[in-house]
Design an enzyme around this catalytic site. Structure first.
Site, short mmCIF file in Angstrom:
data_model
loop_
_atom_site.label_atom_id
_atom_site.label_comp_id
_atom_site.label_asym_id
_atom_site.label_seq_id
_atom_site.Cartn_x
_atom_site.Cartn_y
_atom_site.Cartn_z
N ASP A 18 56.65 2.84 52.57
CA ASP A 18 57.70 2.98 53.57
C ASP A 18 57.16 2.78 54.98
OD1 ASP A 18 56.23 5.33 53.51
OD2 ASP A 18 57.87 6.58 52.81
N ASN A 52 61.61 18.99 49.89
CA ASN A 52 62.94 18.87 49.26
C ASN A 52 62.92 17.96 48.04
OD1 ASN A 52 62.66 16.36 50.39
ND2 ASN A 52 64.47 16.48 51.71
N HIS A 108 61.67 14.84 47.97
CA HIS A 108 61.76 13.40 48.22
C HIS A 108 60.48 12.68 47.84
CE1 HIS A 108 60.38 13.73 52.74
NE2 HIS A 108 59.37 13.35 51.99
N GLU A 110 65.67 10.63 49.88
CA GLU A 110 66.05 12.02 50.07
C GLU A 110 67.00 12.46 48.94
OE1 GLU A 110 64.60 13.59 52.31
OE2 GLU A 110 64.23 12.35 54.07
C1 F6R Z 1 54.76 8.93 52.83
C2 F6R Z 1 55.96 9.31 52.11
C3 F6R Z 1 56.46 10.71 52.00
C4 F6R Z 1 55.35 11.76 51.91
C5 F6R Z 1 55.94 13.16 51.80
C6 F6R Z 1 54.87 14.23 51.80
O1 F6R Z 1 54.54 7.52 52.78
O2 F6R Z 1 56.60 8.44 51.61
O3 F6R Z 1 57.30 10.82 50.88
O4 F6R Z 1 54.55 11.49 50.81
O5 F6R Z 1 56.82 13.40 52.86
O6 F6R Z 1 54.23 14.25 53.03
P1 F6R Z 1 52.87 15.08 53.25
O7 F6R Z 1 51.85 14.46 52.37
O8 F6R Z 1 52.56 14.88 54.70
O9 F6R Z 1 53.18 16.48 52.88
#
Ligand code: F6R
Length: 240
Positions: free
Chosen positions: A67, A136, A138, A143
């Site tokens: 992303d 959450n 995701h 989401e």
């Molecule tokens: C990152 C991504 C997100 C993160 C998620 C967890 O490319 O797609 O889904 O993997 O938000 O973030 P952290 O690792 O910072 O807790």
């Protein structure tokens, strides 16, 4: 799902990193699906150490990120392009032309999303996709919603994600849109490796592993993937 509970984030970095090391050793042209955020950073450091000691060669490897933010210059300190270069690409010998991220600044976002999906379809899906998970549930920027998403698309970020990520941005500068592989795209990966550490991920871990498969916890779809390995520390596993 192959669930592995380890003691520390450092142990996870090595165990998850070894999956990538073995893959690149077996196939020097491996196609790696990569993620940003805090979760993969230690694993990237492990891959860098394996490159520095001469064990790994990334010259033929290609990467495909999950992303990117929309409406944020690629050179911005918070773009995922910058994140990946700072945390991995600038410290290994991957070729810039082998690095792929969706372009969050494309004039025609629909065309950009189709381009990214075609790229992934042409390689038959990545060999391994690395994932973190949101509190959450995701994955990527998919989401919780009423239906699972399919291909790459532009998404409006939820208030909870904006709150979590805005710590990295100056006041009011956090983008509200991103472009992300859809859940359908993520599921085309031949193998999936998810890393979750810390107590803040414990509810998401429980919903993902013990809950029903539902788009209200996008990560729960991994229960249906034939080869998904989930690494977590004791804190993230505390509500299983
Ligand atoms: C990152 C991504 C997100 C993160 C998620 C967890 O490319 O797609 O889904 O993997 O938000 O973030 P952290 O690792 O910072 O807790």
């Amino acid at each position: 799902m192959d669930v592995r509970i380890l003691n520390t984030p450092e142990q996870i970095a090595v165990a998850a990193g070894e999956i990538f090391v073995r893959l690149v050793k077996e196939n020097p042209k491996a196609k790696l699906g990569l993620a940003t955020g805090a979760s993969p950073v230690k694993m990237y450091q492990y891959l860098i150490s394996q490159y520095e000691n001469g064990y790994l060669d990334f010259s033929e490897v290609a990467s495909y990120n999950l992303d990117e933010y929309c409406d944020l210059p690629r050179a911005d300190k918070n773009s995922y392009y910058t994140f990946m270069h700072e945390n991995l690409f600038s410290q290994i010998n991957i070729k810039e032309e082998h690095v792929h991220l969706p372009n969050g600044n494309a004039a025609d976002m629909d065309a950009e999303c189709r381009r990214y999906d075609r790229l992934l379809a042409d390689i038959g899906g990545v060999d391994v996709q690395l994932l973190g998970i949101g509190t959450n549930g995701h994955i990527g920027f998919n989401e919780p919603a009423d239906a699972f998403t399919e291909g790459t698309y532009k998404v409006k970020l939820t208030d909870s994600t904006i709150r979590s990520n805005s710590i990295y941005f100056d006041e009011g500068k956090m983008p509200h849109y991103a472009v992300t592989m859809g859940v359908g795209t993520i599921m085309t990966a031949k193998k999936i490796v998810l890393i979750a550490t810390g107590e803040s991920k414990a509810d998401a871990m429980r919903a993902m592993i013990r809950g029903e498969v539902t788009p209200h916890c996008p990560a729960s779809i991994l229960q249906t993937h034939p080869d998904a390995v989930i690494f977590m520390d004791k804190a993230a596993a505390s509500k299983l």
